[in-house]
Structure formats: C-alpha cells, structure tokens
Design a protein around this motif. Structure first.
Motif, short mmCIF file in Angstrom:
data_model
loop_
_atom_site.label_atom_id
_atom_site.label_comp_id
_atom_site.label_asym_id
_atom_site.label_seq_id
_atom_site.Cartn_x
_atom_site.Cartn_y
_atom_site.Cartn_z
N ILE A 14 69.65 62.71 -10.14
CA ILE A 14 70.49 61.67 -9.33
C ILE A 14 69.79 61.14 -7.92
N HIS A 15 69.33 62.21 -7.21
CA HIS A 15 68.90 61.87 -5.65
C HIS A 15 67.73 60.91 -6.03
N ILE A 16 66.82 61.38 -6.87
CA ILE A 16 65.54 60.82 -6.95
C ILE A 16 65.75 59.51 -7.38
N ARG A 17 66.60 59.14 -8.32
CA ARG A 17 66.87 57.98 -8.75
C ARG A 17 67.52 57.22 -7.44
N ALA A 31 56.44 55.40 -11.16
CA ALA A 31 55.48 55.80 -12.26
C ALA A 31 53.91 55.67 -12.01
N ASP A 32 53.97 54.47 -11.70
CA ASP A 32 52.71 54.01 -11.23
C ASP A 32 51.94 54.53 -10.05
N ASP A 33 52.98 54.46 -8.98
CA ASP A 33 52.62 55.20 -7.74
C ASP A 33 52.35 56.71 -7.64
N CYS A 34 52.75 57.42 -8.58
CA CYS A 34 52.54 58.79 -9.00
C CYS A 34 51.55 59.12 -9.74
N ASN A 35 51.20 57.95 -10.69
CA ASN A 35 50.19 58.34 -11.77
C ASN A 35 50.70 59.49 -12.91
N ILE A 36 51.94 58.90 -13.18
CA ILE A 36 52.79 59.68 -14.42
C ILE A 36 53.30 58.51 -15.22
N GLN A 40 58.37 60.19 -17.93
CA GLN A 40 58.53 61.34 -17.25
C GLN A 40 59.45 61.21 -16.05
N ILE A 41 59.24 60.00 -15.72
CA ILE A 41 60.30 59.70 -14.26
C ILE A 41 61.81 59.59 -14.77
N ALA A 42 61.71 58.91 -16.00
CA ALA A 42 63.07 58.55 -16.91
C ALA A 42 63.73 60.08 -17.05
N ARG A 43 63.00 60.99 -17.47
CA ARG A 43 63.35 62.33 -17.94
C ARG A 43 63.75 63.15 -16.51
N ILE A 44 63.03 63.00 -15.57
CA ILE A 44 63.38 63.69 -14.32
C ILE A 44 64.71 63.25 -13.86
N GLU A 45 65.04 61.79 -14.11
CA GLU A 45 66.25 61.35 -13.49
C GLU A 45 67.44 61.62 -14.13
N VAL A 46 67.34 61.77 -15.39
CA VAL A 46 68.35 62.27 -16.30
C VAL A 46 68.42 63.59 -16.78
N ALA A 47 67.42 64.33 -16.07
CA ALA A 47 67.57 65.91 -16.21
C ALA A 47 67.38 66.42 -17.38
#
Length: 76
Positions: A14-17, A31-36, A40-47
């Motif tokens: 939640i905090h990252i989002r 994701a582009d800025d992180c080169n991932i 993966q970003i979506a899965r991190i944001e929804v735990a």
C-alpha cells in the motif's frame, strides 16, 4: 507491538503504491525505472509476493526516496 509478516507485506505494498502515485508514476513507469516487470510491481502492491531487498532498493531509487523510507509507514 507484534505484527504479522502478512500484515507488514500488505502495508508495504500500500505504501509503495501511495509513493508511486504521489510521484505521478504508473505501474509500468515504475517498472521501467526499476528494470523489472509491471506484473512484479502489481504483485508487490497487492501483497502477492514478498519482495527482496535488491528490488526494494531499485524501487526506492526510482521513487527518489531512501530505502528506509519504504519501510516508514503506519500499520493498519
């Protein structure tokens, strides 16, 4: 105060989002800025995944915050 791992990961996402949205970035932009991948970003944001330190550092750099700032949130 004890916090479960699941609660921590949910609140971290939640905090990252919130930080991403405050910076005006889409999931794809971050994701582009992180080169991932965007997924993966979506899965991190929804735990859905427990991300590693290397990825957290990439996210912090892309959001222009200190890595410790990703962990600085109130648990709900």
């Amino acid at each position: 105060m004890n916090i479960s791992e699941e609660t921590f990961i949910i609140n971290l996402g939640i905090h990252i989002r919130q930080l991403r949205e405050k910076k005006g970035l889409s999931q794809q932009g971050l994701a582009d800025d992180c080169n991932i991948t965007k997924s993966q970003i979506a899965r991190i944001e929804v735990a859905k995944i427990n991300t590693g330190v290397k990825t957290l550092v990439k996210i912090a750099n892309a959001l222009d915050v200190e890595p410790k700032d990703l962990l600085d949130f109130s648990v709900k």
